[in-house]
Scaffold this motif. Structure first.
Motif, PDB file in Angstrom:
ATOM      1  N   GLY A  88     -66.365  64.581 -11.251  1.00  0.00           N
ATOM      2  CA  GLY A  88     -67.371  63.882 -12.041  1.00  0.00           C
ATOM      3  C   GLY A  88     -68.771  64.343 -11.661  1.00  0.00           C
ATOM      4  O   GLY A  88     -69.073  65.534 -11.642  1.00  0.00           O
ATOM      5  N   GLU A  89     -69.625  63.388 -11.342  1.00  0.00           N
ATOM      6  CA  GLU A  89     -71.005  63.704 -10.959  1.00  0.00           C
ATOM      7  C   GLU A  89     -71.157  64.029  -9.480  1.00  0.00           C
ATOM      8  O   GLU A  89     -72.243  64.381  -9.032  1.00  0.00           O
ATOM      9  CB  GLU A  89     -71.917  62.520 -11.304  1.00  0.00           C
ATOM     10  N   ARG A  90     -70.073  63.927  -8.715  1.00  0.00           N
ATOM     11  CA  ARG A  90     -70.159  64.129  -7.275  1.00  0.00           C
ATOM     12  C   ARG A  90     -69.936  65.596  -6.954  1.00  0.00           C
ATOM     13  O   ARG A  90     -68.854  66.014  -6.558  1.00  0.00           O
ATOM     14  CB  ARG A  90     -69.122  63.262  -6.556  1.00  0.00           C
ATOM     15  N   THR A  91     -70.967  66.395  -7.126  1.00  0.00           N
ATOM     16  CA  THR A  91     -70.841  67.845  -7.007  1.00  0.00           C
ATOM     17  C   THR A  91     -71.292  68.401  -5.656  1.00  0.00           C
ATOM     18  O   THR A  91     -71.314  69.608  -5.454  1.00  0.00           O
ATOM     19  CB  THR A  91     -71.603  68.532  -8.149  1.00  0.00           C
ATOM     20  N   GLY A  92     -71.655  67.533  -4.723  1.00  0.00           N
ATOM     21  CA  GLY A  92     -71.805  67.940  -3.336  1.00  0.00           C
ATOM     22  C   GLY A  92     -73.146  68.527  -2.954  1.00  0.00           C
ATOM     23  O   GLY A  92     -74.052  68.708  -3.781  1.00  0.00           O
ATOM     24  N   ASN A  93     -73.255  68.846  -1.666  1.00  0.00           N
ATOM     25  CA  ASN A  93     -74.517  69.340  -1.112  1.00  0.00           C
ATOM     26  C   ASN A  93     -74.480  70.817  -0.751  1.00  0.00           C
ATOM     27  O   ASN A  93     -75.408  71.328  -0.132  1.00  0.00           O
ATOM     28  CB  ASN A  93     -74.875  68.547   0.147  1.00  0.00           C
ATOM     29  N   MET A  94     -73.412  71.531  -1.139  1.00  0.00           N
ATOM     30  CA  MET A  94     -73.268  72.925  -0.739  1.00  0.00           C
ATOM     31  C   MET A  94     -73.616  73.854  -1.892  1.00  0.00           C
ATOM     32  O   MET A  94     -73.151  73.659  -3.027  1.00  0.00           O
ATOM     33  CB  MET A  94     -71.836  73.198  -0.284  1.00  0.00           C
ATOM     34  N   VAL A  95     -74.426  74.854  -1.606  1.00  0.00           N
ATOM     35  CA  VAL A  95     -74.812  75.881  -2.574  1.00  0.00           C
ATOM     36  C   VAL A  95     -74.532  77.240  -1.949  1.00  0.00           C
ATOM     37  O   VAL A  95     -74.901  77.480  -0.795  1.00  0.00           O
ATOM     38  CB  VAL A  95     -76.303  75.789  -2.951  1.00  0.00           C
ATOM     39  N   THR A  96     -73.875  78.110  -2.685  1.00  0.00           N
ATOM     40  CA  THR A  96     -73.660  79.485  -2.236  1.00  0.00           C
ATOM     41  C   THR A  96     -74.383  80.428  -3.186  1.00  0.00           C
ATOM     42  O   THR A  96     -74.384  80.207  -4.397  1.00  0.00           O
ATOM     43  CB  THR A  96     -72.151  79.807  -2.202  1.00  0.00           C
ATOM     44  N   PHE A  97     -75.029  81.435  -2.620  1.00  0.00           N
ATOM     45  CA  PHE A  97     -75.694  82.424  -3.476  1.00  0.00           C
ATOM     46  C   PHE A  97     -75.524  83.815  -2.884  1.00  0.00           C
ATOM     47  O   PHE A  97     -75.195  83.972  -1.698  1.00  0.00           O
ATOM     48  CB  PHE A  97     -77.176  82.090  -3.681  1.00  0.00           C
ATOM     49  N   GLU A  98     -75.748  84.812  -3.717  1.00  0.00           N
ATOM     50  CA  GLU A  98     -75.635  86.211  -3.296  1.00  0.00           C
ATOM     51  C   GLU A  98     -76.866  86.967  -3.759  1.00  0.00           C
ATOM     52  O   GLU A  98     -77.248  86.889  -4.931  1.00  0.00           O
ATOM     53  CB  GLU A  98     -74.377  86.845  -3.882  1.00  0.00           C
TER      54      GLU A  98
END
Length: 391
Positions: A299-309
């Protein structure tokens, strides 16, 4: 008190009031009033403690809180997240069994499967947890357990939790789910059919990078009993002080999680399209490869982690880290402050470059554990670092 009785323990003062904060109890041993009473304790007729390697109050208080969050009873606190993985697996696997893991597990979990378990006679293999057909095709007649993460570390792919749980139930296979990234704030794996749930409490639950702990639990009492006995025998003991710190951290968990999640959404959107940015992976973005599953599972609980390259390989990676001097470059996640990690030199360093590439990780890949700082500050600092790396 005379000098000759100084070594005797002083009784704890009686009080008509009680402490609001949980007491810290570091004692290793607990005295019983008689052999009969000790029998009662060991045989479950009386509550209490005997030796802290087996159980102690601070571990039980913390475990009970996480039990309530996940929706079970009888979970146990252990010394680290990997200790929780170890107890969850080895309490139920034996030589000749097969363990099937998701192919994007945490690096140390992958190393356990590739190195440690095979030398114990446990067969292991990996399959894509986002594709239930791939999981089914990888099952063997001797498959005893499947291990997945709800959201993979650090590629942030979202497992087909419901499909895999139904498959495992139909085959009589245990399903163990590492819920460290998502936490019960986002998803409760037991409600989706998991048999065992695992946490690195060190991360978001404790939240301050000052306690190393794990938790593992099941709704089935026999599974919990096996894991408790295994942890006691192998000495996977949790520190009372760390348990005390983690319990304190839990009181602000929901506030921290919600603020960090809000910041992560803002940072992911801001990073997208910056010069030199190859890709941004965040479950809350519509371009996430598992976006439809995110909506149905999280749902709306998409977390605090972001990955980028970023482009530019190791040279650009070094530039970015140096330019982001206010962001802790550290192989951790879940701290109240934002941290930055580089999988190629930390969590996944044991894999070959080809192995990392197969997971979609390059020298330009970074994982951000977003904290509770002001979102505009984080966006400015990361934009400056990305631009420095591209210069």
């Amino acid at each position: 008190m005379s000098d000759d009785t100084l070594v005797r323990r002083t009784p704890w003062p009686e009080s008509s009031s009680r402490a609001v904060g949980t007491p810290l109890q570091p004692s290793v041993v607990y005295a019983a009033e008689s052999p009969d009473r000790l029998d009662d304790l060991y045989e479950g007729r009386a509550p209490g403690y005997s030796y802290a390697r087996e159980r102690h109050p601070n571990a039980d208080v913390l475990a009970t809180k996480i039990d309530g969050m996940e929706g079970c009873t009888g979970g146990i606190t252990v010394g680290s997240g990997m200790a929780a993985v170890t107890a969850g697996l080895l309490a139920h696997l034996k030589a000749g069994d097969h363990l099937l893991g998701g192919n994007q597990l945490y690096g140390r979990s992958l190393r356990m499967m590739s190195t440690e378990l095979p030398r114990m006679g446990i067969e292991t293999s990996l399959a894509d947890p986002t594709d239930v057909a791939a999981i089914e095709a990888a099952l063997r007649p001797n498959t005893r357990m499947v291990l997945i993460e709800v959201v993979s570390n650090p590629t942030l792919r979202v497992a087909d939790l419901d499909g895999i749980a139904q498959l495992c139930k139909s085959r009589g296979i245990l399903l163990a789910v590492d819920n460290t990234f998502t936490t019960p704030r986002a998803v409760k794996p037991f409600d989706h059919g998991a048999d065992i749930v695992i946490h690195s409490v060190t991360k978001l639950l404790a939240g301050h990078s000052d306690a190393t702990l794990g938790w593992v639990g099941a709704r089935d009492a026999a599974l919990n009993e096996a894991m408790l006995g295994f942890a006691q025998t192998l000495g996977l003991t949790a520190s009372p002080f760390d348990c005390w710190l983690a319990e304190r951290g839990l009181y602000s968990f929901e506030l921290r999680y919600d603020r960090a999640e809000e910041n992560a959404r803002a940072l992911a959107d801001h990073l997208h399209g910056l010069p030199g940015m190859e890709r941004v992976i965040y479950p809350g973005r519509p371009d996430h490869p598992d976006h439809n599953r995110v909506a149905s599972l999280l749902g709306e609980r998409t977390g605090n982690m972001v990955t980028f390259e970023i482009a530019g390989g190791r040279e650009a990676a070094n530039k970015l880290v140096r330019a982001a001097s206010n962001i802790a470059f550290a192989p951790t996640l879940g701290d109240i402050g934002t941290t930055l990690s580089h999988p190629a030199t930390s969590s996944h360093r044991a894999l070959t470059p080809e192995g990392r590439a197969a997971l979609g990780l390059s020298e330009g890949s970074f994982r951000v554990s977003v904290g509770v700082e002001p979102a505009d500050l984080l966006c400015r600092e990361f934009e400056a670092a990305v631009r420095a790396a591209a210069a």
